[in-house]
Scaffold this motif. Structure first.
Motif, PDB file in Angstrom:
ATOM      1  N   HIS A  56      34.957  56.444 119.769  1.00 47.85           N
ATOM      2  CA  HIS A  56      35.475  55.412 120.431  1.00 47.85           C
ATOM      3  C   HIS A  56      36.189  54.749 119.870  1.00 47.85           C
ATOM      4  N   LEU A  62      28.159  56.580 127.410  1.00 50.41           N
ATOM      5  CA  LEU A  62      28.712  57.319 126.296  1.00 50.41           C
ATOM      6  C   LEU A  62      27.809  58.186 125.502  1.00 50.41           C
ATOM      7  N   ASN A 107      39.997  55.293 125.048  1.00 44.24           N
ATOM      8  CA  ASN A 107      39.393  54.867 124.007  1.00 44.24           C
ATOM      9  C   ASN A 107      38.536  55.997 123.349  1.00 44.24           C
ATOM     10  N   VAL A 108      38.259  57.263 124.168  1.00 50.91           N
ATOM     11  CA  VAL A 108      37.489  58.058 123.681  1.00 50.91           C
ATOM     12  C   VAL A 108      38.410  59.375 123.378  1.00 50.91           C
TER      13      VAL A 108
END
Length: 400
Positions: A109, A103, A26-27
């Motif tokens: 993201h 985060l 996702n990142v």
């Protein structure tokens, strides 16, 4: 490690299941996929700061799948959850609540399916300009799809996910190698299908069979969002990342770059493979609010477009006739919405809009309250993170 090797080692099921591999993906999507980078061309247009700690005290029931014991306040949920990444509330251009439990503010993201309104916004701009008539079949503009089951499917039916085509996303279809929905995702990553090998996205979409007559029910599909991407490219004669940059993002005073992740043949997977910092995710939502001028140099979401989203919404019966109507009701904890509209999952009677994404990403916009709520999570089982946005909006804290 070379990109090709990373992609080969990545397992489709693992990337989208949730958990640590999904959190990494996702990142760091740009390590896996070709990526178009859209910088801020206006310089940073900073958000204000007006903390409202009472937002964190707003309480919500959790979904039945949750391993947490609820109800919990938003503060408690973000603290106790091991998958909540970040949460942000912006009111009238001011940050009123912001937390990053897992985060960093500067991290990018994935928006996942919360990105889908990006595609419909571009088409709505073209409709306002007279370049597209949404009552016309989509094959009027995409001539290589003529002679396929797409004939007779209107642009509006594609916008509203009412195409009648057999490419619906469900928890089963996403993991069925024979299903068009699964094949769409595999083609975007360049992953080989079990029986067909590596496929081209456009070819996969052209091969979609018909399921029923258009306009009968809401059948959620990322493939339909990609049809809007291809439609925009046909009409404007550019690649989608160039179109979105020129029409939308070049007007936004973002803090970081916008990452648009591409298929092997250069098509932006705008249905969900879009990455940014959380504050820039909120800036996209702010384009639909009266405070657009605080983060953009031009009004790219016209009053006409917002009215079209609200006025042309279908019925609750239409939405609940599809697989995902009940799913979204469960995510949100209520059925007090009207229906979906133009790539937004839910429109409420007060005009508020919500778009959710895989692994519990979310974008909530209340034009009347001048309010935007965005959040990142990494969980496909516990969708409790969706249940706070509507409660925040209707808490009474933001009434005029």
């Amino acid at each position: 490690m070379e990109l090709e090797e990373k992609t080969r080692l990545a397992d489709y099921n693992e990337l989208f299941r949730g958990g640590d591999p999904s959190a990494y993906f996702n990142v760091r999507v740009s390590e896996f996929l070709p990526t178009a980078i859209l910088p801020s061309r206006q310089g940073v247009m900073l958000l204000g700061n007006n903390p409202m700690p009472e937002i964190g005290k707003i309480e919500a029931e959790l979904t039945s799948e949750s391993k947490l014991e609820g109800p919990l306040t938003l503060d408690e949920f973000l603290e106790q959850s091991d998958f909540a990444q970040a949460y942000l509330v912006v009111h009238k251009g001011d940050i009123v609540y912001e937390k990053y439990p897992r985060l960093r503010p500067e991290d990018h993201h994935l928006w996942m399916s919360s990105a889908k309104p990006m595609a419909s916004l571009v088409i709505d701009q073209m409709i306002s300009e007279g370049k597209v008539d949404d009552s016309e079949p989509i094959t009027t503009y995409m001539t290589d799809f003529q002679g396929t089951p797409w004939d007779g499917v209107s642009v509006k039916d594609v916008m509203d996910m009412a195409s009648g085509m057999d490419l619906e996303d469900t928890s089963e279809s996403r993991f069925d190698p024979d299903n068009i929905a699964r094949r769409v995702y595999e083609s975007e990553f360049g992953f080989p299908n079990e029986t067909r090998g590596v496929e081209n996205l456009r070819d996969v979409l052209r091969s979609t069979p018909k399921r029923e007559e258009p306009g009968q029910a809401f059948h959620y599909s990322s493939g339909l969002t990609q049809m809007l991407v291809l439609l925009a490219e046909e009409v404007d004669g550019e690649r989608w990342h160039q179109i979105f940059d020129r029409r939308v993002w070049s007007k936004v005073g973002a803090e970081g770059v916008l990452q648009l992740h591409l298929t092997p043949d250069g098509i932006v997977a705008a249905h969900g493979l879009v990455s940014s910092q959380l504050r820039d995710f909120a800036r996209f939502g702010m384009l639909y609010t009266p405070s657009w001028s605080k983060i953009a140099t031009e009004q790219v979401v016209s009053d006409e477009i917002i009215e079209r989203i609200r006025r042309e919404v279908r019925s609750n019966d239409f939405m609940m006739a599809g697989f995902d109507g009940a799913v979204f009701a469960d995510f949100l904890g209520s059925e007090d919405f009207i229906a979906n509209s133009r790539q937004w999952d839910v429109i409420w009677p007060d005009g508020d809009m919500w778009k959710g994404g895989l692994m519990t990403q979310g974008l909530y916009v209340s034009p009347a309250r001048d309010l935007v709520i965005v959040y990142f999570n990494v969980n496909n089982d516990d969708h409790s993170g969706h249940r706070y946005a509507r409660k925040i909006a209707t808490s009474g804290l933001f009434e005029q």
